[in-house]
Write a protein that holds these residues in place. Sequence first.
Motif, PDB file in Angstrom:
ATOM      1  N   GLN A 267       0.815  -1.221   0.000  1.00 21.43           N
ATOM      2  CA  GLN A 267       0.000   0.000   0.000  1.00 21.43           C
ATOM      3  C   GLN A 267       0.848   1.271   0.000  1.00 21.43           C
ATOM      4  OE1 GLN A 267      -3.363  -0.131  -0.324  1.00 21.43           O
ATOM      5  NE2 GLN A 267      -3.023  -2.347  -0.486  1.00 21.43           N
ATOM      6  N   ARG A 268       2.136   1.116   0.226  1.00 21.13           N
ATOM      7  CA  ARG A 268       2.996   2.302   0.343  1.00 21.13           C
ATOM      8  C   ARG A 268       3.982   2.446  -0.814  1.00 21.13           C
ATOM      9  NH1 ARG A 268       6.537   2.241   4.590  1.00 21.13           N
ATOM     10  NH2 ARG A 268       6.576  -0.046   4.772  1.00 21.13           N
ATOM     11  N   LEU A 269       4.123   1.415  -1.619  1.00 19.24           N
ATOM     12  CA  LEU A 269       5.121   1.407  -2.691  1.00 19.24           C
ATOM     13  C   LEU A 269       4.466   1.768  -4.019  1.00 19.24           C
ATOM     14  CD1 LEU A 269       8.132   0.684  -3.246  1.00 19.24           C
ATOM     15  CD2 LEU A 269       7.334  -1.605  -3.842  1.00 19.24           C
ATOM     16  N   GLN A 270       5.034   2.752  -4.692  1.00 20.12           N
ATOM     17  CA  GLN A 270       4.516   3.161  -6.001  1.00 20.12           C
ATOM     18  C   GLN A 270       5.656   3.115  -7.018  1.00 20.12           C
ATOM     19  OE1 GLN A 270       2.965   7.147  -6.150  1.00 20.12           O
ATOM     20  NE2 GLN A 270       2.127   6.893  -8.210  1.00 20.12           N
ATOM     21  N   TYR A 271       5.467   2.313  -8.060  1.00 23.78           N
ATOM     22  CA  TYR A 271       6.479   2.213  -9.114  1.00 23.78           C
ATOM     23  C   TYR A 271       6.288   3.358 -10.098  1.00 23.78           C
ATOM     24  CZ  TYR A 271       9.478   0.106 -12.687  1.00 23.78           C
ATOM     25  OH  TYR A 271      10.472  -0.129 -13.596  1.00 23.78           O
ATOM     26  N   LEU A 272       7.333   4.157 -10.285  1.00 27.69           N
ATOM     27  CA  LEU A 272       7.248   5.336 -11.150  1.00 27.69           C
ATOM     28  C   LEU A 272       7.986   5.117 -12.467  1.00 27.69           C
ATOM     29  CD1 LEU A 272       7.973   8.100  -8.442  1.00 27.69           C
ATOM     30  CD2 LEU A 272       5.751   7.222  -9.200  1.00 27.69           C
ATOM     31  N   GLY A 273       8.481   3.898 -12.664  1.00 24.10           N
ATOM     32  CA  GLY A 273       9.298   3.619 -13.844  1.00 24.10           C
ATOM     33  C   GLY A 273       8.507   3.025 -14.992  1.00 24.10           C
ATOM     34  N   ASP A 274       9.233   2.353 -15.894  1.00 23.34           N
ATOM     35  CA  ASP A 274       8.632   1.734 -17.069  1.00 23.34           C
ATOM     36  C   ASP A 274       9.352   0.413 -17.323  1.00 23.34           C
ATOM     37  OD1 ASP A 274      11.108   2.417 -18.191  1.00 23.34           O
ATOM     38  OD2 ASP A 274      10.325   4.303 -19.009  1.00 23.34           O
ATOM     39  N   LYS A 275       9.145  -0.157 -18.484  1.00 22.66           N
ATOM     40  CA  LYS A 275       9.838  -1.399 -18.857  1.00 22.66           C
ATOM     41  C   LYS A 275      10.851  -1.123 -19.968  1.00 22.66           C
ATOM     42  CE  LYS A 275       6.549  -4.898 -17.348  1.00 22.66           C
ATOM     43  NZ  LYS A 275       5.840  -6.143 -17.719  1.00 22.66           N
ATOM     44  N   GLN A 276      11.458   0.068 -19.859  1.00 20.00           N
ATOM     45  CA  GLN A 276      12.458   0.442 -20.853  1.00 20.00           C
ATOM     46  C   GLN A 276      13.784   0.832 -20.182  1.00 20.00           C
ATOM     47  OE1 GLN A 276      10.637   3.481 -23.234  1.00 20.00           O
ATOM     48  NE2 GLN A 276       9.220   2.059 -24.223  1.00 20.00           N
ATOM     49  N   LYS A 277      13.743   1.877 -19.317  1.00 19.95           N
ATOM     50  CA  LYS A 277      15.002   2.268 -18.687  1.00 19.95           C
ATOM     51  C   LYS A 277      14.814   2.944 -17.315  1.00 19.95           C
ATOM     52  CE  LYS A 277      15.288   6.746 -21.081  1.00 19.95           C
ATOM     53  NZ  LYS A 277      16.172   7.617 -21.900  1.00 19.95           N
ATOM     54  N   ILE A 278      13.592   3.334 -16.956  1.00 18.44           N
ATOM     55  CA  ILE A 278      13.351   4.021 -15.682  1.00 18.44           C
ATOM     56  C   ILE A 278      12.799   3.025 -14.672  1.00 18.44           C
ATOM     57  CG2 ILE A 278      12.188   5.928 -14.495  1.00 18.44           C
ATOM     58  CD1 ILE A 278      14.196   6.800 -16.610  1.00 18.44           C
ATOM     59  N   CYS A 279      13.403   3.019 -13.476  1.00 21.65           N
ATOM     60  CA  CYS A 279      12.935   2.072 -12.451  1.00 21.65           C
ATOM     61  C   CYS A 279      12.739   2.760 -11.099  1.00 21.65           C
ATOM     62  CB  CYS A 279      13.919   0.914 -12.307  1.00 21.65           C
ATOM     63  SG  CYS A 279      15.670   1.382 -12.203  1.00 21.65           S
ATOM     64  N   THR A 280      12.464   4.056 -11.104  1.00 20.47           N
ATOM     65  CA  THR A 280      12.295   4.841  -9.878  1.00 20.47           C
ATOM     66  C   THR A 280      11.033   4.407  -9.122  1.00 20.47           C
ATOM     67  OG1 THR A 280      13.417   6.718 -10.878  1.00 20.47           O
ATOM     68  CG2 THR A 280      11.991   7.192  -8.992  1.00 20.47           C
ATOM     69  N   ILE A 281      11.121   4.441  -7.771  1.00 21.40           N
ATOM     70  CA  ILE A 281       9.952   4.144  -6.928  1.00 21.40           C
ATOM     71  C   ILE A 281       9.800   5.217  -5.856  1.00 21.40           C
ATOM     72  CG2 ILE A 281       9.974   1.648  -7.228  1.00 21.40           C
ATOM     73  CD1 ILE A 281      11.335   1.509  -4.418  1.00 21.40           C
ATOM     74  N   ARG A 282       8.570   5.282  -5.333  1.00 20.61           N
ATOM     75  CA  ARG A 282       8.284   6.119  -4.159  1.00 20.61           C
ATOM     76  C   ARG A 282       7.799   5.197  -3.045  1.00 20.61           C
ATOM     77  NH1 ARG A 282       4.532   9.360  -5.920  1.00 20.61           N
ATOM     78  NH2 ARG A 282       5.750  11.290  -6.158  1.00 20.61           N
ATOM     79  N   LEU A 283       8.418   5.349  -1.863  1.00 27.85           N
ATOM     80  CA  LEU A 283       7.985   4.599  -0.677  1.00 27.85           C
ATOM     81  C   LEU A 283       7.452   5.602   0.335  1.00 27.85           C
ATOM     82  CD1 LEU A 283       7.759   1.891   0.783  1.00 27.85           C
ATOM     83  CD2 LEU A 283      10.098   2.223   1.641  1.00 27.85           C
ATOM     84  N   SER A 284       6.174   5.494   0.670  1.00 22.22           N
ATOM     85  CA  SER A 284       5.511   6.485   1.531  1.00 22.22           C
ATOM     86  C   SER A 284       5.462   6.012   2.980  1.00 22.22           C
ATOM     87  CB  SER A 284       4.088   6.745   1.035  1.00 22.22           C
ATOM     88  OG  SER A 284       4.091   7.154  -0.312  1.00 22.22           O
ATOM     89  N   HIS A 285       5.349   6.999   3.890  1.00 17.18           N
ATOM     90  CA  HIS A 285       5.165   6.735   5.331  1.00 17.18           C
ATOM     91  C   HIS A 285       6.198   5.730   5.848  1.00 17.18           C
ATOM     92  CE1 HIS A 285       1.458   8.981   5.014  1.00 17.18           C
ATOM     93  NE2 HIS A 285       1.003   8.144   4.100  1.00 17.18           N
ATOM     94  N   VAL A 286       7.441   6.031   5.582  1.00 14.54           N
ATOM     95  CA  VAL A 286       8.499   5.094   5.982  1.00 14.54           C
ATOM     96  C   VAL A 286       8.585   5.011   7.511  1.00 14.54           C
ATOM     97  CG1 VAL A 286       9.867   5.375   3.894  1.00 14.54           C
ATOM     98  CG2 VAL A 286      10.241   6.926   5.820  1.00 14.54           C
ATOM     99  N   THR A 287       8.940   3.832   7.972  1.00 17.79           N
ATOM    100  CA  THR A 287       9.088   3.585   9.402  1.00 17.79           C
ATOM    101  C   THR A 287      10.531   3.172   9.676  1.00 17.79           C
ATOM    102  OG1 THR A 287       8.577   1.222   9.298  1.00 17.79           O
ATOM    103  CG2 THR A 287       6.707   2.753   9.436  1.00 17.79           C
ATOM    104  N   LEU A 288      10.860   3.088  10.956  1.00 15.18           N
ATOM    105  CA  LEU A 288      12.214   2.683  11.326  1.00 15.18           C
ATOM    106  C   LEU A 288      12.509   1.273  10.818  1.00 15.18           C
ATOM    107  CD1 LEU A 288      12.437   4.057  14.992  1.00 15.18           C
ATOM    108  CD2 LEU A 288      13.205   5.138  12.875  1.00 15.18           C
ATOM    109  N   LYS A 289      11.476   0.420  10.700  1.00 14.04           N
ATOM    110  CA  LYS A 289      11.668  -0.946  10.207  1.00 14.04           C
ATOM    111  C   LYS A 289      11.995  -0.979   8.720  1.00 14.04           C
ATOM    112  CE  LYS A 289       7.831  -2.848  11.473  1.00 14.04           C
ATOM    113  NZ  LYS A 289       6.819  -3.929  11.705  1.00 14.04           N
ATOM    114  N   ASP A 290      11.781   0.137   8.010  1.00  9.62           N
ATOM    115  CA  ASP A 290      12.075   0.176   6.573  1.00  9.62           C
ATOM    116  C   ASP A 290      13.552   0.387   6.280  1.00  9.62           C
ATOM    117  OD1 ASP A 290       9.429  -0.200   5.834  1.00  9.62           O
ATOM    118  OD2 ASP A 290       8.978   1.946   5.851  1.00  9.62           O
TER     119      ASP A 290
END
Length: 395
Positions: A86-109
């Motif tokens: 629920q917190r991970l969003q893939y911002l990339g594609d299947k060509q060359k971009i693989c950036t992600i956003r991880l929201s509401h990070v905790t100490l366990k992350d």
Amino acid sequence: MVMSIRMAPPLPLIFLLIIHRVSSAGLGVSYSPSHICALKDSSVIMNCTYTYPTGHQIKNVFWTKTKDKKETEEFPDLSNDTEYSQRLQYLGDKQKICTIRLSHVTLKDSHMYYFRFTTDKDKWVGKPGVNLTVTDLQVASPERVTEGDSVRLTCKSSCSLTDRATFIWYRNSQPLTERRDRNNELLLQSVRREDAGRYSCAVHGHNLISPAVQLNVTYPPKSVSVSISPSGEIVSGDSVTLICSSDSNPPALNFSWFKGGTFVGSGRIFNISKISSDDSGEYKCRSINEHGEKYSDAVTLNVMYPPRNVSVLITGSGEIVSGDSVTLICSSDSNPPAEISWFKGGTFVGSGRIFNISKISSDDSGEYKCRSINEHGEKYSDAVTLNVMCELTII
């Protein structure tokens, strides 16, 4: 003649080596930055690009992390993990971009994270990956300082924040807008007792606020005063209590009482039971703690009492002869001052502290006394006798 023959390696082997080198060189993942320090409950962007040889077809892409002890899969797909899905969003594609956003990070992350992709011919994990450290904020401060000291409070994190941080400080949950801070430090120069309170810090643009830390400012006694109980008029015989109040930190434990310049008692409360006129005067208390001492302003005890020691003085001495001028003076000790009345026998004959008889005659002979009266009582003097002698006329 002996001929030396150098054997060339088989062509298929040379070909295979070249293909492996090309294949390895064409697969790769790049991260920017590779180390991230983020605040708890913030969102983290992991920038990522990847490459693969021409002619390969991307089949699957996902992010993974260092394996926990409880996990059996070598490279778990985070999008299938309930803690991340629920917190991970893939911002990339299947060509060359693989950036992600991880929201509401905790100490366990806090982990090492990797991007993994598969083609129709290869599998690849981008190592080394992104080292994510999640931190909270803590205020480092001395527990106790003395008024006048300079105090430095530090907003601490377990790592240096990746994003440029502007720190905000709070005292008792109110922002300290008047302060000018250096980096993550709050400097209180010549600290005052008003600076005491619960301090916390935050980073501008983030909701995370550190736990509050109590700053205790110690100082010598101030605002030392005396209250009188009961308030109002004090009458002889009453019980009177003097209470010493003092603002100090730590609280003063040593109190002394003085009447005028004379020590009369100790303790925050000074009690006088059955007060008398002898107890009238100016009182003050002294408050002492480990940082200093201070005296209160003086308060006055004015004890009211009824007349006492009432007596009559006859001016002049010796024989009183008809025609003389005689003055009677009434003395009285009372608070407030008394009103004076004069009686000859039981008959009222005048008022005022002084009773004057000019050209006295034998008719003025008799017993005289004065009465002293105020709002608290009255008292008569003992009687004095005027014996007027008649002057003899010789023919």
